[in-house]
Design an enzyme around this catalytic site. Sequence first.
Site, PDB file in Angstrom:
ATOM      1  N   GLU A 259       0.857  -1.194   0.000  1.00 17.95           N
ATOM      2  CA  GLU A 259       0.000   0.000   0.000  1.00 17.95           C
ATOM      3  C   GLU A 259       0.884   1.233   0.000  1.00 17.95           C
ATOM      4  O   GLU A 259       1.878   1.246   0.734  1.00 17.95           O
ATOM      5  CB  GLU A 259      -0.923  -0.013   1.222  1.00 17.95           C
ATOM      6  CG  GLU A 259      -1.939  -1.147   1.162  1.00 17.95           C
ATOM      7  CD  GLU A 259      -2.897  -1.182   2.368  1.00 17.95           C
ATOM      8  OE1 GLU A 259      -2.966  -0.176   3.108  1.00 17.95           O
ATOM      9  OE2 GLU A 259      -3.549  -2.212   2.551  1.00 17.95           O
ATOM     10  N   HIS A 278      -7.942   1.357   1.504  1.00 20.22           N
ATOM     11  CA  HIS A 278      -7.848   1.106   2.953  1.00 20.22           C
ATOM     12  C   HIS A 278      -8.750   2.082   3.740  1.00 20.22           C
ATOM     13  O   HIS A 278      -8.298   2.856   4.573  1.00 20.22           O
ATOM     14  CB  HIS A 278      -6.386   1.211   3.414  1.00 20.22           C
ATOM     15  CG  HIS A 278      -6.128   0.465   4.693  1.00 20.22           C
ATOM     16  ND1 HIS A 278      -4.950  -0.191   4.954  1.00 20.22           N
ATOM     17  CD2 HIS A 278      -6.897   0.267   5.791  1.00 20.22           C
ATOM     18  CE1 HIS A 278      -5.000  -0.756   6.138  1.00 20.22           C
ATOM     19  NE2 HIS A 278      -6.188  -0.479   6.671  1.00 20.22           N
TER      20      HIS A 278
HETATM   21  P1  NAD Z   1      -9.920  -9.815  16.390  1.00 21.52           P
HETATM   22  O1  NAD Z   1      -8.617 -10.097  17.026  1.00 21.52           O
HETATM   23  O2  NAD Z   1     -11.073  -9.403  17.230  1.00 21.52           O
HETATM   24  O3  NAD Z   1     -10.359 -11.099  15.538  1.00 21.52           O
HETATM   25  C1  NAD Z   1      -9.490 -11.817  14.741  1.00 21.52           C
HETATM   26  C2  NAD Z   1      -9.963 -13.258  14.753  1.00 21.52           C
HETATM   27  O4  NAD Z   1      -9.146 -13.994  13.859  1.00 21.52           O
HETATM   28  C3  NAD Z   1      -9.842 -13.931  16.116  1.00 21.52           C
HETATM   29  O5  NAD Z   1     -11.090 -14.468  16.522  1.00 21.52           O
HETATM   30  C4  NAD Z   1      -8.816 -15.029  15.888  1.00 21.52           C
HETATM   31  O6  NAD Z   1      -9.104 -16.176  16.649  1.00 21.52           O
HETATM   32  C5  NAD Z   1      -8.963 -15.293  14.418  1.00 21.52           C
HETATM   33  N1  NAD Z   1      -7.798 -15.903  13.810  1.00 21.52           N
HETATM   34  C6  NAD Z   1      -6.485 -15.727  14.074  1.00 21.52           C
HETATM   35  N2  NAD Z   1      -5.733 -16.501  13.270  1.00 21.52           N
HETATM   36  C7  NAD Z   1      -6.605 -17.181  12.480  1.00 21.52           C
HETATM   37  C8  NAD Z   1      -6.438 -18.126  11.443  1.00 21.52           C
HETATM   38  N3  NAD Z   1      -5.226 -18.554  11.081  1.00 21.52           N
HETATM   39  N4  NAD Z   1      -7.541 -18.608  10.835  1.00 21.52           N
HETATM   40  C9  NAD Z   1      -8.768 -18.188  11.212  1.00 21.52           C
HETATM   41  N5  NAD Z   1      -8.995 -17.311  12.204  1.00 21.52           N
HETATM   42  C10 NAD Z   1      -7.924 -16.801  12.808  1.00 21.52           C
HETATM   43  O7  NAD Z   1      -9.603  -8.715  15.253  1.00 21.52           O
HETATM   44  P2  NAD Z   1     -10.645  -7.748  14.562  1.00 21.52           P
HETATM   45  O8  NAD Z   1     -10.678  -6.461  15.320  1.00 21.52           O
HETATM   46  O9  NAD Z   1     -11.901  -8.448  14.274  1.00 21.52           O
HETATM   47  O10 NAD Z   1      -9.838  -7.418  13.199  1.00 21.52           O
HETATM   48  C11 NAD Z   1      -9.798  -8.342  12.137  1.00 21.52           C
HETATM   49  C12 NAD Z   1      -8.861  -7.823  11.047  1.00 21.52           C
HETATM   50  O11 NAD Z   1      -9.345  -6.594  10.511  1.00 21.52           O
HETATM   51  C13 NAD Z   1      -7.452  -7.523  11.504  1.00 21.52           C
HETATM   52  O12 NAD Z   1      -6.550  -7.953  10.523  1.00 21.52           O
HETATM   53  C14 NAD Z   1      -7.411  -5.999  11.574  1.00 21.52           C
HETATM   54  O13 NAD Z   1      -6.105  -5.493  11.451  1.00 21.52           O
HETATM   55  C15 NAD Z   1      -8.267  -5.654  10.404  1.00 21.52           C
HETATM   56  N6  NAD Z   1      -8.825  -4.292  10.390  1.00 21.52           N
HETATM   57  C16 NAD Z   1      -8.848  -3.655   9.193  1.00 21.52           C
HETATM   58  C17 NAD Z   1      -9.406  -2.395   9.115  1.00 21.52           C
HETATM   59  C18 NAD Z   1      -9.426  -1.649   7.820  1.00 21.52           C
HETATM   60  O14 NAD Z   1      -9.319  -0.436   7.819  1.00 21.52           O
HETATM   61  N7  NAD Z   1      -9.573  -2.306   6.689  1.00 21.52           N
HETATM   62  C19 NAD Z   1      -9.929  -1.784  10.267  1.00 21.52           C
HETATM   63  C20 NAD Z   1      -9.900  -2.489  11.461  1.00 21.52           C
HETATM   64  C21 NAD Z   1      -9.347  -3.764  11.517  1.00 21.52           C
HETATM   65  C1  MLT Z   2      -6.565  -0.543  11.534  1.00 21.95           C
HETATM   66  O1  MLT Z   2      -5.694  -1.402  11.660  1.00 21.95           O
HETATM   67  O2  MLT Z   2      -7.060   0.040  12.507  1.00 21.95           O
HETATM   68  C2  MLT Z   2      -7.065  -0.226  10.181  1.00 21.95           C
HETATM   69  O3  MLT Z   2      -6.383  -0.868   9.195  1.00 21.95           O
HETATM   70  C3  MLT Z   2      -7.312   1.205   9.907  1.00 21.95           C
HETATM   71  C4  MLT Z   2      -6.134   2.112   9.870  1.00 21.95           C
HETATM   72  O4  MLT Z   2      -5.136   1.783   9.262  1.00 21.95           O
HETATM   73  O5  MLT Z   2      -6.204   3.183  10.475  1.00 21.95           O
END
Ligand code: NAD
Ligand code: MLT
Length: 526
Positions: A259, A278
């Site tokens: 990215e 993103h």
């Molecule tokens: P979380 O920790 O609450 O949930 C993640 C889940 O993944 C957990 O339940 C864990 O047990 C499971 N997990 C771990 N390894 C695994 C595997 N190998 N196979 C299957 N399941 C597995 O996290 P969350 O807050 O729900 O976030 C999920 C994802 O979203 C993260 O990667 C986070 O960085 C990303 N995220 C992205 C954005 C964005 O802007 N696009 C915003 C927020 C979070």
């Molecule tokens: C996060 O990890 O919180 C998301 O990817 C969003 C961000 O990058 O701020």
Amino acid sequence: MSKVLVSDTVDQAGIDILSQVATVDIKTGLKPEQLVEIIGEYDALMIRSGTRVTKEIIDAATQLKVIGRAGVGVDNVDVPAATRRGIVVVNSPEGNTIAAAEHALAMMLALSRHIPDANASVKRGAWDRNSFTGAEVYKKTLGIVGLGKIGSHVAAVAKTMGMKLLAYDPFISTERAEQIGCQLVELDLLFQQADYITLHIPKTPETTHLINAITLAKMKPTARIINCARGGIIEEKALAAAIKEGRIAGAALDVFESEPLGESDLRSLGKEVILTPHLGASTTEAQVNVAIDVAEQIRDVLLGLPARSAVNIPGLGPDVLEELKPYMQLAETLGNLVGQLAGGRVELLNVRMQGELATNKSQPLVVAALKGLLYQALRERVNYVNASIEAKERGIRVIETRDASVRDYAGSLHLEATGTLGTHSVTGALLGEREIHLTDVDGFPINVPPSKYMLFTLHRDMPGIIGKLGSLLGSFNVNIASMQVGRKIVRGDAVMALSIDDPLPDGILTEIIKVPGIRDAYTVTL
Ligand code: NAD
Ligand code: MLT
């Protein structure tokens, strides 16, 4: 006053909180070399995903105490390097959960109904009602990979849209999945049966390229994939090829292997691919939430308080912290004390949780004991973040044991340090209003609160010893605040613990062990 650098755009609500306790400089878009140049001035760094905090930056950050990531993912921070330097890394694990879940759902619907391309065509002046026939999500199967915070919210909403939910998450129970309305299945089955596959997992070595040519081949030709989790979970070249060749129906991606997204086969694909830059967390609400959450934690660390979401302090969630805080102080004090009694290089620390404490989470107490143990060697450089690493590097082996049957006090902690100069042990408990008391030194029962300057002697329990020691200390102008003797049998060996008002003058220990009956003496500063 502390100085905080904010190197990515964060909501003003966070800046306002930081400004109450620190001078805040907002400098976004810095090149890595510019950051290396200025980071040495700062006590805290607040970032989003734009700033990459590399080892080089951490090495230059001589004053840095805390890095705050306004968001969840800390993959842009070299956390091991920060940990080694004792820098706390905090994030906001929940501030943008809803925003990210809603983005994934929006992507799923937009992909099904070709909304971005239909919108673009109308804006171009066309009125094409034939090219954008979509698919309904009602009664379709959604495969959720990762049933954590975001995955669970996606599940709850998708359920109300009439979708059938499959989930794969090796770390959650079947019961928990059922509570959320999902059937927990193996990953292959999810790939084979799902019409939509949405990823909500962290990027780890196990999840990197989880979606690749082999796994794509298991999916239905009508399957659509949504990734609003982390770039790199999908092998983009393989995905683009599968879509181009009609082996799967489409994908909606918010995150990418690299990215900003550069040259990519995905860009040349049509309405079956949606790409957003993103934006998962980009809602006003989420940005306020994460900015406040992280700024409060940075403020707390700068004020010497613990942070509620530190990613590199083991086992210190807010609930654990509240319960264990007084015991951690006890563990740290005992670690410091036993380290000084042992002198020399400690090779083995035995940590025994006793009574009620035997049922508690032990890791934070072990870390606190190590922090205390290493304090004499490392002073302010050792903290809850790096104590375990520092101990490991110094070859200190740690053994944890539990004994719920010891009931002298509700809960007590026993530390035994073995080093190049011998073995010493101390036990302590919290009494009354959770006041720390030493309850045993080297196996001799005592009951004294620790004080800043202390003297311990190992002596023969016989008449005259206490008087002689008192006179000797008096002749060196040392004032005794309190004194207690611990013995197991009358006229056997005994330990004397004295709290004194000032540090012992040089040379006095040699005089003390010349007193007939005194075999050893140790001075301790806590
Ligand atoms: P979380 O920790 O609450 O949930 C993640 C889940 O993944 C957990 O339940 C864990 O047990 C499971 N997990 C771990 N390894 C695994 C595997 N190998 N196979 C299957 N399941 C597995 O996290 P969350 O807050 O729900 O976030 C999920 C994802 O979203 C993260 O990667 C986070 O960085 C990303 N995220 C992205 C954005 C964005 O802007 N696009 C915003 C927020 C979070
Ligand atoms: C996060 O990890 O919180 C998301 O990817 C969003 C961000 O990058 O701020």
